[in-house]
Design an enzyme around this catalytic site. Structure first.
Site: not given
Ligand code: GLY
Length: 343
Positions: A104, A126, A168, A205, A215, A219, A223, A226, A230, A246
């Site tokens: 946990r 994330k 990025e 960031k 998000e 946030r 993206n 992306h 992605h 990436h």
């Molecule tokens: N890489 C995008 C984020 O962390 O929200």
């Protein structure tokens, strides 16, 4: 928010000695970080175990997690133990996911070794793995106890990986920092001061994730590039000849999504051309044919920003300012990809 330590010289790495407060420590590495980065920090680490995983996005899956959980179990790690993720985005996202779910949840530190992970993946909690063809489909938000940013690792990276991470940096400047865009758009990346670039970029960031950790709103701006990026990265992942990094996928996504910003938002043609020319000079063209574009549709439909099965985009209002929750139709998306492929 977790503590982020930006390390300017190797002596400051003695902060790692604080890991001795944990009952046990495991350092998760891949073959690259084991060879090039682990020797640089080893002397500062207390007694620890190394868990080595295979490098590459294709290993960011449940099978590798099972290997990690098995190892932690064999070594009798408990909830007062810690995991240190030494590597790029794959090691950080997956090692963090394993730590945050083991018994946990145990504490973990991120020591990102690529530009991509230093300015982006390691910040904001994330964590997760890919599932079927979908990137980061299974995961959670959980902050590490500490993030150690050591730009000294950049000299260990191949040029292709440096450029991938730099995508990025470009993204952060385009969505939030027009002054930084002025600087980097004139930069020869072979002469870059990576300490300054990483400092400036991770600050964007950090600022965004502190305002919106889960998000729910701004946030989403992170993206930019992306939605298409992605999808292309996922589509090519199993193709050993055409597989891309990436950031290379994000660079393509930035061109397409800047095109959409020019067509559907207020980005001027001059700004769009400036972005397009810069990216096209820096990155190789992604190998994709027009008759494959339709294969990206089901992948984009699984994008985590979507609502009610509508594909959601980040669009630039101008360089340094962006908006989220822009729902575009498939014909518009195809047009932007065709524009990229036709150049
Ligand atoms: N890489 C995008 C984020 O962390 O929200």
């Amino acid at each position: 928010m977790n503590e982020i330590c930006l390390i300017q010289n190797s002596g400051e790495l003695q902060i790692l000695e604080q890991l001795s407060e944990f009952s046990k420590v495991a350092v998760i590495v891949d073959e690259n970080s084991l060879k090039h980065c682990y020797p640089q920090i080893k002397e500062h680490l207390p007694k620890h175990y190394c868990i080595q995983i295979k490098s590459g996005e294709e290993h960011k899956n449940l099978n590798t997690c099972i290997e990690i959980w098995q190892k932690l179990t064999e070594l009798k790690f408990d909830r007062k133990s810690a995991v240190v993720n030494l590597g790029g985005g794959v090691v950080g996202d997956m090692g963090g996911f394993c730590a945050a779910t083991y018994k946990r949840g145990m504490k973990f530190w991120q020591i990102p070794t690529t530009i991509l992970a230093q300015v982006d993946a390691s910040i904001g909690g994330k964590l997760g793995i890919d599932f079927e063809t979908y990137k980061n489909h299974i995961g959670l938000f959980q902050n590490p106890e500490k993030v150690i940013l050591y730009p000294g690792f950049v000299s260990t990276l191949p040029e292709r990986e440096i450029k991938s991470g730099y995508a990025e940096v470009i993204k952060h400047a385009l969505i939030n920092d027009s002054k930084e865009w002025e600087i980097i758009s004139k930069l020869n990346i072979h002469e870059a001061d990576w300490f300054e670039i990483i400092k400036q970029s991770y600050a964007v960031k950090k600022h965004v994730v502190e305002k919106d950790p889960k998000e729910l709103g701004i946030r989403k701006l992170l993206n930019f590039g992306h939605t298409i990026g992605h999808a292309v990265e996922s589509y090519l992942i199993e193709d050993s000849k055409r597989k891309i990094l990436h950031g290379e996928a994000v660079a393509m996504g930035i061109v397409c999504e800047a095109y959409l910003s020019y067509k559907k938002s207020t980005l001027s043609n001059d700004s769009f051309q400036e972005i397009n020319n810069y990216i096209q000079k820096l990155y190789p063209k992604v190998s994709l044919s027009k008759n494959e574009i339709s294969q990206l549709y089901p992948i984009m439909l699984q994008d985590k920003k979507n609502e009610n099965e509508k594909i959601s985009f980040i669009l630039l209002k101008e360089i340094g300012q962006a908006s989220y929750n822009n729902y575009l139709n498939w014909d518009e998306i195809v047009e932007s990809i065709e524009f990229y492929l036709d150049q």
